[in-house]
Design an enzyme around this catalytic site. Structure first.
Site, PDB file in Angstrom:
ATOM      1  N   PRO A 208     -75.627  15.550 -31.381  1.00 57.21           N
ATOM      2  CA  PRO A 208     -74.479  16.484 -32.158  1.00 57.21           C
ATOM      3  C   PRO A 208     -73.947  17.222 -31.077  1.00 57.21           C
ATOM      4  O   PRO A 208     -74.053  16.602 -30.018  1.00 57.21           O
ATOM      5  CB  PRO A 208     -75.821  17.840 -31.971  1.00 57.21           C
ATOM      6  CG  PRO A 208     -77.200  17.223 -31.886  1.00 57.21           C
ATOM      7  CD  PRO A 208     -76.875  15.598 -31.297  1.00 57.21           C
ATOM      8  N   ASN A 213     -72.487  18.327 -23.944  1.00 56.26           N
ATOM      9  CA  ASN A 213     -71.790  17.124 -23.341  1.00 56.26           C
ATOM     10  C   ASN A 213     -70.294  17.132 -24.749  1.00 56.26           C
ATOM     11  O   ASN A 213     -70.276  15.743 -24.602  1.00 56.26           O
ATOM     12  CB  ASN A 213     -73.164  15.872 -24.789  1.00 56.26           C
ATOM     13  CG  ASN A 213     -73.132  16.592 -26.299  1.00 56.26           C
ATOM     14  OD1 ASN A 213     -72.016  17.626 -27.118  1.00 56.26           O
ATOM     15  ND2 ASN A 213     -73.461  16.434 -27.412  1.00 56.26           N
ATOM     16  N   ARG A 236     -69.073  14.387 -33.652  1.00 55.00           N
ATOM     17  CA  ARG A 236     -67.935  15.321 -33.798  1.00 55.00           C
ATOM     18  C   ARG A 236     -66.510  15.049 -32.776  1.00 55.00           C
ATOM     19  O   ARG A 236     -67.091  14.586 -31.877  1.00 55.00           O
ATOM     20  CB  ARG A 236     -69.054  16.850 -33.425  1.00 55.00           C
ATOM     21  CG  ARG A 236     -69.606  17.006 -34.401  1.00 55.00           C
ATOM     22  CD  ARG A 236     -69.215  18.466 -35.386  1.00 55.00           C
ATOM     23  NE  ARG A 236     -69.813  18.867 -36.191  1.00 55.00           N
ATOM     24  CZ  ARG A 236     -70.457  18.654 -37.487  1.00 55.00           C
ATOM     25  NH1 ARG A 236     -69.977  16.826 -37.454  1.00 55.00           N
ATOM     26  NH2 ARG A 236     -70.993  19.357 -38.822  1.00 55.00           N
ATOM     27  N   ASP A 260     -63.875   9.773 -37.740  1.00 57.74           N
ATOM     28  CA  ASP A 260     -63.681  10.468 -39.148  1.00 57.74           C
ATOM     29  C   ASP A 260     -63.690  11.578 -38.582  1.00 57.74           C
ATOM     30  O   ASP A 260     -64.059  13.138 -39.725  1.00 57.74           O
ATOM     31  CB  ASP A 260     -65.535  10.231 -39.707  1.00 57.74           C
ATOM     32  CG  ASP A 260     -65.563  10.436 -41.308  1.00 57.74           C
ATOM     33  OD1 ASP A 260     -64.430  10.598 -41.675  1.00 57.74           O
ATOM     34  OD2 ASP A 260     -66.622  11.224 -40.957  1.00 57.74           O
ATOM     35  N   GLU A 265     -59.616  18.687 -35.789  1.00 49.27           N
ATOM     36  CA  GLU A 265     -59.273  18.599 -37.411  1.00 49.27           C
ATOM     37  C   GLU A 265     -59.108  20.039 -37.950  1.00 49.27           C
ATOM     38  O   GLU A 265     -59.438  19.588 -39.767  1.00 49.27           O
ATOM     39  CB  GLU A 265     -60.259  17.955 -38.053  1.00 49.27           C
ATOM     40  CG  GLU A 265     -61.958  18.818 -37.470  1.00 49.27           C
ATOM     41  CD  GLU A 265     -63.482  17.761 -38.151  1.00 49.27           C
ATOM     42  OE1 GLU A 265     -63.392  16.783 -37.986  1.00 49.27           O
ATOM     43  OE2 GLU A 265     -63.980  18.622 -39.095  1.00 49.27           O
ATOM     44  N   HIS A 297     -63.032  13.139 -41.718  1.00 47.18           N
ATOM     45  CA  HIS A 297     -64.357  13.877 -42.380  1.00 47.18           C
ATOM     46  C   HIS A 297     -64.968  13.724 -43.166  1.00 47.18           C
ATOM     47  O   HIS A 297     -65.891  14.554 -43.952  1.00 47.18           O
ATOM     48  CB  HIS A 297     -64.542  14.863 -42.172  1.00 47.18           C
ATOM     49  CG  HIS A 297     -65.639  16.030 -40.797  1.00 47.18           C
ATOM     50  ND1 HIS A 297     -65.372  16.970 -39.838  1.00 47.18           N
ATOM     51  CD2 HIS A 297     -66.792  15.550 -41.667  1.00 47.18           C
ATOM     52  CE1 HIS A 297     -66.754  16.861 -39.604  1.00 47.18           C
ATOM     53  NE2 HIS A 297     -68.090  16.181 -40.578  1.00 47.18           N
TER      54      HIS A 297
HETATM   55  P1  NAI Z   1     -80.479  14.622 -35.508  1.00 44.36           P
HETATM   56  O1  NAI Z   1     -80.687  16.287 -35.260  1.00 44.36           O
HETATM   57  O2  NAI Z   1     -81.612  14.068 -36.778  1.00 44.36           O
HETATM   58  O3  NAI Z   1     -80.062  13.646 -34.254  1.00 44.36           O
HETATM   59  C1  NAI Z   1     -79.203  13.707 -33.177  1.00 44.36           C
HETATM   60  C2  NAI Z   1     -80.329  13.010 -32.511  1.00 44.36           C
HETATM   61  O4  NAI Z   1     -79.323  12.920 -30.783  1.00 44.36           O
HETATM   62  C3  NAI Z   1     -81.308  13.424 -31.605  1.00 44.36           C
HETATM   63  O5  NAI Z   1     -82.566  12.569 -32.072  1.00 44.36           O
HETATM   64  C4  NAI Z   1     -81.530  14.568 -30.259  1.00 44.36           C
HETATM   65  O6  NAI Z   1     -81.830  14.294 -29.155  1.00 44.36           O
HETATM   66  C5  NAI Z   1     -79.895  13.380 -29.692  1.00 44.36           C
HETATM   67  N1  NAI Z   1     -79.122  14.312 -28.461  1.00 44.36           N
HETATM   68  C6  NAI Z   1     -79.178  14.878 -28.792  1.00 44.36           C
HETATM   69  N2  NAI Z   1     -77.924  15.444 -27.339  1.00 44.36           N
HETATM   70  C7  NAI Z   1     -78.202  13.949 -27.315  1.00 44.36           C
HETATM   71  C8  NAI Z   1     -76.988  13.838 -26.220  1.00 44.36           C
HETATM   72  N3  NAI Z   1     -76.148  14.446 -25.067  1.00 44.36           N
HETATM   73  N4  NAI Z   1     -76.489  12.203 -25.617  1.00 44.36           N
HETATM   74  C9  NAI Z   1     -77.457  11.529 -26.702  1.00 44.36           C
HETATM   75  N5  NAI Z   1     -78.601  12.121 -27.578  1.00 44.36           N
HETATM   76  C10 NAI Z   1     -78.206  13.325 -28.290  1.00 44.36           C
HETATM   77  O7  NAI Z   1     -79.204  14.759 -35.806  1.00 44.36           O
HETATM   78  P2  NAI Z   1     -78.232  13.691 -37.392  1.00 44.36           P
HETATM   79  O8  NAI Z   1     -78.272  14.011 -39.327  1.00 44.36           O
HETATM   80  O9  NAI Z   1     -78.953  12.616 -36.949  1.00 44.36           O
HETATM   81  O10 NAI Z   1     -77.059  14.435 -37.317  1.00 44.36           O
HETATM   82  C11 NAI Z   1     -76.130  14.231 -35.850  1.00 44.36           C
HETATM   83  C12 NAI Z   1     -74.577  14.335 -36.073  1.00 44.36           C
HETATM   84  O11 NAI Z   1     -73.734  13.601 -36.983  1.00 44.36           O
HETATM   85  C13 NAI Z   1     -74.939  16.288 -36.238  1.00 44.36           C
HETATM   86  O12 NAI Z   1     -75.623  16.492 -35.088  1.00 44.36           O
HETATM   87  C14 NAI Z   1     -73.592  15.673 -36.425  1.00 44.36           C
HETATM   88  O13 NAI Z   1     -72.316  16.922 -35.851  1.00 44.36           O
HETATM   89  C15 NAI Z   1     -72.604  14.570 -37.259  1.00 44.36           C
HETATM   90  N6  NAI Z   1     -72.769  15.027 -38.876  1.00 44.36           N
HETATM   91  C16 NAI Z   1     -71.342  14.106 -39.258  1.00 44.36           C
HETATM   92  C17 NAI Z   1     -71.446  14.031 -40.939  1.00 44.36           C
HETATM   93  C18 NAI Z   1     -69.663  13.614 -41.307  1.00 44.36           C
HETATM   94  O14 NAI Z   1     -69.607  13.710 -42.150  1.00 44.36           O
HETATM   95  N7  NAI Z   1     -68.946  13.275 -40.412  1.00 44.36           N
HETATM   96  C19 NAI Z   1     -72.442  14.285 -41.893  1.00 44.36           C
HETATM   97  C20 NAI Z   1     -73.005  14.914 -41.222  1.00 44.36           C
HETATM   98  C21 NAI Z   1     -73.427  14.788 -40.608  1.00 44.36           C
END
Ligand code: NAI
Length: 334
Positions: A208, A213, A236, A260, A265, A297
């Site tokens: 995220p 970050n 993001r 994406d 954006e 996106h």
């Molecule tokens: P999640 O909460 O399941 O996993 C996020 C992981 O990132 C966690 O394991 C966390 O410990 C880790 N993390 C946090 N900060 C970090 C860092 N600085 N370096 C490395 N790892 C770190 O989230 P999920 O569901 O996997 O989604 C991830 C991201 O994907 C969302 O926050 C959102 O920004 C993005 N997303 C994009 C979409 C799109 O359509 N392009 C749709 C859904 C989500």
């Protein structure tokens, strides 16, 4: 109860109206983003909830005005909440829900689609062959098999992405402050951020965006990466410093870039601007590179994901309104 939707598209209306038959809420759809420019236009004591998306801006001022207008619940129909001032939500006594997980596979599969397109240049081949140009010049890619893939963030989406890349026969390394035991058993090695960026042939961002970050990928980290790295960002936009990425593309440090998401954006994505002059020079410069693929996106955008987003959003609003816990407790942020 009346719910006011922002950034609503025809598909949002279709899916929400269909699913709402179970709940019977009154739904009103506004196409505009939610932000300071429009919040005053909300009629007082008319809506109990607003439903917003990734590029709606929920600043402290917007949240204060929502509270004045009688809004009790903010429902994010997405997972990320970097666009919301959580302290302001608490301060004004509002409740906030999101969709913590809808289809991690949808996003992971799109990241893989971007990687394959950039690598094997199927987008170029599609155009060429339609013009009866069957030449292969310039279409050469590389085998993913045995390449090192670095995954930053191994939450729900990162896990799904890792598993797909293992299926390609890649060596998968990962960086996340919280290591996932299941992935380790599958053969994924956790390394430091610095080791990951130095050794990966392909880097995919799945963490995220947080205050810590922003611009994780910048001039310095780009310089540490392998020359000819492929970089994919479906998380993001502001995880990458766009100007630094442009410089790295200009000198050939990056082999290909797939995004994406983009840091500016909200002015562009989810709109048809085909007849407009775009004043954002950075996105125009990015799209001028033959080795950059931009999608607007859309990683989440599958039938399965949208069905789940709608079901979870309406269930959370229903639960909040009835003082109950939703089935997934992670849906409630405040
Ligand atoms: P999640 O909460 O399941 O996993 C996020 C992981 O990132 C966690 O394991 C966390 O410990 C880790 N993390 C946090 N900060 C970090 C860092 N600085 N370096 C490395 N790892 C770190 O989230 P999920 O569901 O996997 O989604 C991830 C991201 O994907 C969302 O926050 C959102 O920004 C993005 N997303 C994009 C979409 C799109 O359509 N392009 C749709 C859904 C989500």
């Amino acid at each position: 109860m009346k719910i006011l939707f922002f950034s609503a598209k025809p598909y949002d209306r279709d899916f929400f109206e269909r699913s709402n038959k179970t709940y019977g809420f009154e739904l009103e759809f506004w196409e505009t983003h939610l932000g300071p420019h429009v919040v005053d236009a909300i009629k007082k004591d008319t809506y109990k909830a607003v439903c917003v998306f990734v590029n709606d801006k929920l600043t402290a001022q917007v949240i204060a005005t929502l509270a004045e207008k009688g809004i009790k619940y903010i429902a994010l129909r997405c997972a990320g909440f970097n666009n919301v001032d959580l302290d302001a939500v608490k301060k004004h006594g509002l409740r906030l829900c999101r969709v913590p997980a809808y289809s991690p596979q949808a996003v992971a599969e799109h990241a893989v689609a971007m990687l394959l397109t950039l690598n094997r240049k199927t987008h170029k081949a599609y155009n060429r062959t339609r013009e009866q140009n069957f030449s292969l010049n310039g279409l050469m890619g590389f085998n993913l098999y045995k390449k090192t893939v670095g995954v930053i963030g191994t939450g729900k989406i990162g896990i799904a992405f890792c598993k797909i890349m293992l299926g390609f026969g890649c060596k998968v390394i990962a960086f996340d402050p919280f290591e996932n035991e299941e992935l380790k058993k599958l053969g994924i090695t956790y390394v430091t951020f610095n080791d990951l960026i130095k050794t990966a042939d392909i880097i995919s961002l799945h963490c995220p965006l947080t205050a810590d970050n922003k611009y994780l990928i910048n001039q310095n980290s780009l310089a540490e990466m392998k020359k000819n790295v492929t970089l994919i960002n479906t998380s993001r936009g502001a995880l990458i410093n766009t100007k630094d990425a442009i410089e790295a593309l200009k000198v050939g440090q990056i082999l290909s870039l797939g995004i994406d998401v983009y840091e500016q954006e909200e002015k562009l994505f989810f709109k048809d601007l085909s007849g407009s002059i775009i004043s954002d020079d950075d996105i125009q410069r990015l799209m001028s590179f033959p080795n950059v693929l931009v999608t607007g996106h859309q990683a989440f955008f599958t039938e399965e994901a949208l069905t789940e987003i709608v079901a979870s959003t309406l269930a959370s609003i229903f639960a909040l309104n009835n003082n109950e816990n939703p089935s997934d407790i992670n849906a409630i942020l405040v």
